[in-house]
Scaffold this active site. Structure first.
Site, PDB file in Angstrom:
ATOM      1  N   ASP A   1      89.174  66.658  84.524  1.00 29.92           N
ATOM      2  CA  ASP A   1      90.443  67.210  84.065  1.00 29.92           C
ATOM      3  C   ASP A   1      91.143  66.319  83.047  1.00 29.92           C
ATOM      4  O   ASP A   1      90.851  65.128  82.925  1.00 29.92           O
ATOM      5  CB  ASP A   1      91.369  67.489  85.248  1.00 29.92           C
ATOM      6  CG  ASP A   1      91.666  66.230  86.065  1.00 29.92           C
ATOM      7  OD1 ASP A   1      90.727  65.430  86.293  1.00 29.92           O
ATOM      8  OD2 ASP A   1      92.821  66.032  86.472  1.00 29.92           O
TER       9      ASP A   1
ATOM     10  N   GLU B   1      91.594  65.496  89.265  1.00 30.69           N
ATOM     11  CA  GLU B   1      91.896  64.157  89.782  1.00 30.69           C
ATOM     12  C   GLU B   1      93.334  63.770  89.484  1.00 30.69           C
ATOM     13  O   GLU B   1      93.998  63.135  90.305  1.00 30.69           O
ATOM     14  CB  GLU B   1      90.948  63.120  89.166  1.00 30.69           C
ATOM     15  CG  GLU B   1      91.101  61.733  89.736  1.00 30.69           C
ATOM     16  CD  GLU B   1      92.288  60.943  89.184  1.00 30.69           C
ATOM     17  OE1 GLU B   1      92.957  60.245  89.958  1.00 30.69           O
ATOM     18  OE2 GLU B   1      92.571  61.042  87.962  1.00 30.69           O
TER      19      GLU B   1
END
Length: 403
Positions: A91, A149
């Site tokens: 991400d 994350e």
């Protein structure tokens, strides 16, 4: 501001095997493709599709859609043996990129400002290498491409979805490209590496009134200011000085006019610590502090406190394996950095609670190329030489563990 990072260091001669050196251009291409198309947590649709397309191209067994956008690939060696997990997060962050580079983000307000594009490219490079060299390891390697994350956290949902099962892992290893260390260094240590992350939000409920008549009020700003000051004493007077911990108030909002005493004030912040012994301690101590001060001033309060990530704690045996492998790649002893702890948090911690493993930092800064801006900075970027180094270290970890 540029991070105060030493110049890039060197690698051992011929440390990067020819097969991985040959992948370098592809690694850069993959990383830049992902960098141009950053996606926030649990929205990594294009990123996951790119990962899946490469796995399909190479004939690697995989599952997608795990915890929404996660992908898990399984590569078997030519003989039975242990199962090693390799984790990479995918991400990006809600940051507007300021870099003027051909591969700058094409998504307005979203940027890979922490190196996760590099992590994904490294894991893809490892997948390519392993599937073409199954004779060099025995057992199974499980590649975990994880969403979110940066928040709200994708590791725990992936675990709950069975990412560590079928087959079950014997160990897990992950890395973080790290601009706090120069290229040519590896930060690895046993025990706590990154801190627990806990958050709080508190509303102080007083009684508003005229700024010239404070005796008719319960001043929420005065109460909150006392709370902010008192919270700083929790670490100073309750935590063993040998231990490390942080209580930070990052937001304070109150008031609407200069001559009005606010009836409500809102503050929020974060707590960080390494030692599991403090699990639950800060929540209780913060509430006791807030409650005591509010009682003394005649105010009320509403406190929300929640845990985001536990501390990242490395298994000593797996950390020793990573350290040994890294020592064969970077120049030692200067290339191995054991004192690399940070109060930053990471949800790799959830994997390490389930399976023994190691998370390590891969130095990526290069001042001579102006590639040393800190993580989460709008001009963050790194020396892409680190991509091949990451694949090499991962490959050596696989060969050392799966034998």
């Amino acid at each position: 501001m540029v991070a105060t990072t030493a110049e890039a260091k060197s690698f051992h001669p011929a440390a990067i095997r020819p097969e991985i050196q040959a992948l370098q251009d592809s690694l850069v291409q993959w990383r830049r493709h992902l960098h141009q198309r950053p996606e926030l947590g649990f929205r990594e649709v294009q990123t996951a599709a790119f990962v899946v397309s490469k796995l399909q191209e190479w004939g690697i067994a995989h599952q997608s859609g795990i915890a929404q956008t996660g992908v898990v690939a399984v590569i078997e060696g030519d003989r039975p043996g242990p199962v090693l997990g390799i984790r990479a997060d995918m991400d990006a962050l809600p940051i507007q990129e300021a870099n003027e580079v051909p591969y700058r983000s094409q998504h307005d307000g979203v940027m890979h400002a922490c190196g996760h594009d590099g992590h994904t490219a490294i894991a893809l490079g490892l997948a390519h290498y392993l599937t073409h060299h199954r004779d060099r390891f025995q057992g199974t390697v499980k590649l975990i491409f994880q969403p979110a994350e940066e928040g709200p956290g994708g590791a725990k949902p992936m675990i709950e979805a069975g990412a560590l099962q079928n087959p079950s892992l014997d160990a897990i290893i992950g890395l973080h490209i790290w601009n706090n260390l120069p290229l040519g260094t590896v930060g690895v240590r046993s025990g706590p590496l990154m801190a627990a992350v806990e958050l709080f939000r508190c509303t102080i409920l007083g009684k508003g009134g005229h700024g010239a008549l404070p005796h008719q009020t319960v001043d929420s700003i005065v109460v909150s200011a006392q709370i902010v000051n008192a919270l700083q004493t929790i670490v100073a007077r309750n935590v063993n000085p040998i231990e490390s911990a942080v209580v930070t108030v990052g937001e304070f909002h109150a008031g609407t006019a200069m001559n009005v005493i606010a009836d409500t004030a809102r503050l929020s912040g974060t707590v960080r610590y390494f030692s599991p012994q403090y699990d639950g301690f800060f929540k209780d101590r913060i509430e006791q502090t807030v409650a005591g001060i509010c009682q003394g001033f005649g105010a009320q309060y509403d406190l929300d406190y929640w845990k985001l990530y536990p501390p990242v704690v490395n298994d000593p045996a797996i950390a020793d394996l990573v350290r040994s492998v890294a020592s064969a790649v970077v120049e030692t002893p200067a290339g191995i950095v054991p004192e690399c702890q940070t109060m930053g948090g990471e949800d790799m911690s959830f994997f390490l609670q389930e399976v023994p493993g190691c998370y390590f930092f891969l130095g990526s800064a290069n001042l001579s190329q102006n590639l040393a801006y800190p993580h989460h900075h709008p001009r963050f970027d790194f020396d892409e030489t680190v991509l091949g180094v990451g694949v090499e270290i991962f490959a050596r970890c696989v060969e050392a563990f799966c034998r």
